[in-house]
Design an enzyme around this catalytic site. Structure first.
Site, short mmCIF file in Angstrom:
data_model
loop_
_atom_site.label_atom_id
_atom_site.label_comp_id
_atom_site.label_asym_id
_atom_site.label_seq_id
_atom_site.Cartn_x
_atom_site.Cartn_y
_atom_site.Cartn_z
N SER A 90 0.97 -1.24 5.74
CA SER A 90 0.15 -0.56 4.74
C SER A 90 -0.87 0.38 5.38
O SER A 90 -1.42 1.25 4.70
CB SER A 90 -0.58 -1.59 3.87
OG SER A 90 -1.37 -2.45 4.68
N HIS A 116 6.49 1.54 2.71
CA HIS A 116 5.31 0.79 2.28
C HIS A 116 5.47 0.33 0.84
O HIS A 116 5.41 1.12 -0.09
CB HIS A 116 4.05 1.67 2.44
CG HIS A 116 2.81 1.04 1.90
ND1 HIS A 116 1.76 1.80 1.39
CD2 HIS A 116 2.43 -0.26 1.78
CE1 HIS A 116 0.80 0.98 0.98
NE2 HIS A 116 1.19 -0.26 1.21
N GLU A 157 6.10 3.89 -0.96
CA GLU A 157 5.65 5.01 -0.15
C GLU A 157 6.47 5.05 1.14
O GLU A 157 6.47 4.08 1.91
CB GLU A 157 4.16 4.83 0.16
CG GLU A 157 3.48 6.01 0.79
CD GLU A 157 1.97 5.78 0.94
OE1 GLU A 157 1.23 6.76 0.96
OE2 GLU A 157 1.55 4.60 1.06
N ASN A 167 -3.31 4.30 0.46
CA ASN A 167 -4.50 3.60 0.94
C ASN A 167 -5.61 4.57 1.37
O ASN A 167 -6.79 4.23 1.33
CB ASN A 167 -4.14 2.66 2.09
CG ASN A 167 -3.52 1.37 1.59
OD1 ASN A 167 -3.86 0.89 0.52
ND2 ASN A 167 -2.58 0.83 2.34
#
Length: 732
Positions: free
Chosen positions: A442, A463, A475, A513
């Site tokens: 992540s 991800h 992702e 993120n």
């Protein structure tokens, strides 16, 4: 080519078959609407025709209206798009009303012909609204058959008569869940909800039989009969008054007032219930036009329908690479993430080798799938046989040699570069030379992780978001050495498991993120400033976020935030921008308040793990300010913290397609869906205002709100993101 085909059988039943040319799914176009009206006229005007059945020539009945039609109407009528959209909607009402009345005398309700609908596969949107205009609806009993009115999910409401018809069929309160939640119902639930009248193994034959046996009273809709009363009562009736009070409360409770379509839907039902049916259709059309003219509607349609669909169909897939569908996937690590990846892969028909350090750990990972499927059996969503079939595809083992036939590896081990490097080298020595290796990290840069690989061009990031089986976004991260085949493999894998992919270039925190962390940190900063956590969370929910950032911190776990912060501090050294939010997280960790998983975080929890209240002692360490900021100030701090970072990701080349930025934000962390995503939101604000507000926020709160050079340039030139960056993206 024709989208509808007309035949008359030997019994005098006209069959109107919807089979849209050159499309895998029936969607209604302007041309098809005119075509179907001509066929309705033909059936009603032919004395030899006893009735009409509408069915599909495809496995599915209909996917709804072609939403590009609405966009083209708006574009074609630049001076007065509202009138054009209203006229288009009213014309649709006229055609369906003709179908519904079926030649009946307006005074006596005599002389009409029965009209039935035979539904198969998926029936959604305008398809369901056509069905509701028919006198009888028969649906297939096939397990995957579904019917519903999902327009609310893309920022609309059923504007083809579905809102008025369905609310008059069942009453406002019973209609609200179907109209507001947009769920697709299986045949039994659809019959219970009165969306259909019958379930059949052969819906066409059952519909034909009904047409031949129908009596004159069978074809008069309740609202066309004398003495009709709306179920639950009209708004001016005591019972009806309470119904609408309850419906209003339910809508505002679920939407927090953030979604224009939901409020317009209730207004159309309420106002329509005060007048006759045909006037109610006109009111529905006016509210539908009102929603279509709201920029939120355009943004949601673009992001949640057009752009999402384009990405799922491979808009960013390397075109020259052949099909890379996955046959056998190896999942390294049987924790929650690995177990979830194994589950969705097996559900998609792949063979899965689930690896962990010992047999017990691997078995626990497989048990996750068993428990999930068992819940599905109890809810009637799957069968014991299907459960056994899926579980048989998962081999849980500590033996790495079992990976020798895998064509894709997804590594989901502990977030430690050295651990990941060791497992990468160990597995690459076993798997085939053409096997693609993906890391489900992540935050760790893929380029750095790929240094442990002997085949960095076959190393890619995938991800997943937690929980894997529920979250729609995946992702895909292209490292500096990642080749096109690895990206294509990842995209094809995501397509197989029916998720929506975005592809981003490698950088710390990637895209999602990178935007989520500033959002959560801004909320935590406000706590340290004395802003009420209740105000912060409610401000976010009123923007349409599914949960507030303080609650989200508890849900994702405070120690995870601490771990990411410490790792980032170590990686960036002196260039790390320390924040009061870090101090708050470290202090919470020291108190043993690690979030929901520890039943203690920013909230207190009861014995069953349910939130009870915000932790009172937090205010002793971070006292509430006497003067709380305005709601809009709190909201803009949170929105700009994310949106400006999205622009920086575009500037830096992490994002290469703004469609991915918008779709990824909504599906990945619930960014204000009504806005269409951060780029759509900035376009709504306009670059000049957005840039000026960013400068104001930077002056007040610090450099984290510094306006990106790109946004400043766009403000000076009067550009928008979707005119500047999406001009060559026709699907958007």
């Amino acid at each position: 080519m024709s989208d509808f085909h007309y035949t008359v059988d030997d019994d005098g039943v006209a069959v109107l078959t919807w089979d849209a040319a050159d499309k895998s799914m029936n969607v209604l176009t302007r041309e098809a609407f005119a075509e179907v009206e001509a066929m309705i006229d033909q059936a009603l005007g032919d004395e030899a025709v006893k009735g009409l059945v509408i069915t599909s020539g495809k496995k599915d009945f209909a996917g709804g209206m072609d939403l590009n039609v609405l966009a083209s109407i708006r574009e074609e009528n630049g001076d007065n798009p509202a009138q054009a959209l209203f006229d288009f909607t009213m014309n649709g009402h006229r055609v369906l009303r003709k179908l519904e009345r079926a030649g009946m005398d307006p005074k006596t309700n005599k002389g009409g012909k029965p009209v039935a609908c035979a539904l198969t596969g998926t029936c959604a949107g305008i398809g369901t609204e056509i069905a509701l205009a028919c006198h009888h609806r028969v649906i297939s009993d096939a397990p995957k058959t579904r019917i519903g009115l999902p327009e609310i999910l893309v920022g609309l409401f059923p504007g083809g008569g579905g809102t008025t018809r369905y609310s008059r069929m069942v009453g406002a309160m019973a209609a609200a869940p179907v109209l507001l939640e947009g769920k697709m119902l299986d045949p039994k639930k659809a019959k219970a909800a009165q969306l259909v009248d019958a379930i059949s193994a052969d819906p066409l034959e059952t519909a034909r039989a009904w047409v031949l046996a129908a009596t004159p009273t069978d074809i008069v809709k309740p609202w066309d009969a004398k003495g009709f009363k709306i179920p639950g009562g009209a708004p001016y009736h005591p019972a009806g008054f309470m119904t609408y009070v309850g419906a209003s409360a339910m809508i505002n409770g679920k939407t927090q007032g953030a979604f224009p379509a939901a409020k317009a839907l209730l207004s159309a039902i309420y106002e329509g219930a005060l007048v006759d049916f045909d006037t109610a259709l006109k009111i529905e059309a006016r509210w539908f036009t009102h929603v279509l003219m709201n920029p939120s509607s355009s943004a949601m349609i673009r992001s949640l329908f057009l752009n999402k669909q384009a990405l799922e169909k491979g808009a960013v897939r390397p075109k020259e690479i052949s099909d890379q569908s996955v046959k056998t996937v190896g999942v390294l690590g049987a924790g929650m993430m690995g177990a979830g990846i194994a589950l969705v892969s097996a559900q998609a028909g792949m063979h899965v080798v689930l690896i962990d350090q010992d047999q017990d750990a691997a078995d626990r990972g497989k048990a996750y799938s068993a428990a999930y499927l068992e819940k599905g059996i109890k809810r009637g969503k799957t069968t014991p046989e299907h459960k056994d079939e899926i579980l048989a595809r998962i081999t849980a083992t500590p033996d790495h040699q079992s990976l020798k036939d895998c064509d894709l590896i997804v590594e989901a081990v502990f977030e430690d570069p050295s651990v990941k490097a060791e497992i990468t080298q160990k597995v690459e020595a076993i798997v085939p030379a053409d096997c693609i290796f993906a890391s489900n990290t992540s935050t760790l840069p893929i380029t750095e992780l790929a240094k442990a690989s002997s085949r960095p061009e076959q190393f890619v990031g995938i991800h997943f978001f937690s929980p894997v089986e529920k979250m729609l976004l995946v992702e895909i991260i292209r490292g500096h050495a990642t080749g096109d085949r690895a990206v294509a493999k990842a995209l094809d894998f995501v397509r197989q498991i029916r998720k929506t992919p975005i592809v981003v270039n490698d950088a710390r925190f990637f895209y999602a993120n990178r935007c989520i962390i500033p959002y959560m940190n801004e909320a935590l900063r406000m706590v340290t400033e004395g802003v009420s956590p209740v105000l912060i969370d409610n401000a976010a929910r009123q923007l349409g976020f599914p949960v507030g950032p303080i609650q989200l911190t508890d849900e994702t776990s405070i120690d995870l935030g601490v771990k990411i912060t410490r790792a980032t501090m170590a990686a960036l050294g002196d260039s790390y921008d320390a924040s009061p939010a870090d101090d708050l997280l470290f202090w919470m960790e020291a108190q043993g308040r690690l979030g929901r998983k520890a039943s203690a975080g920013f909230f207190d929890y009861d014995a069953k793990g349910a939130r009870t209240q915000h932790w009172p002692e937090l205010a002793q360490h971070y006292p509430l300010a006497a003067d709380q900021p305005a709601l809009t100030e709190v909201q803009e701090r949170m929105m700009f913290a994310q949106a400006l970072e999205a622009v920086r990701a575009l500037e830096d080349g992490v994002l290469t397609d703004i469609r991915e930025g918008d779709v990824g934000a909504i599906l990945g962390w619930g960014f204000a869906p009504w806005s269409g995503g951060p780029f759509s939101w900035l376009d709504m604000l306009g670059a000049p205002y957005a840039a000026a507000r960013a400068h104001e926020l930077a002056d007040t709160y610090g450099a984290r709100f510094a306006c990106p050079a790109l946004l400043d340039e766009m403000a000076a030139k009067g550009h928008s993101f979707y005119t500047r960056f999406a001009s060559d993206q026709k699907a958007a």
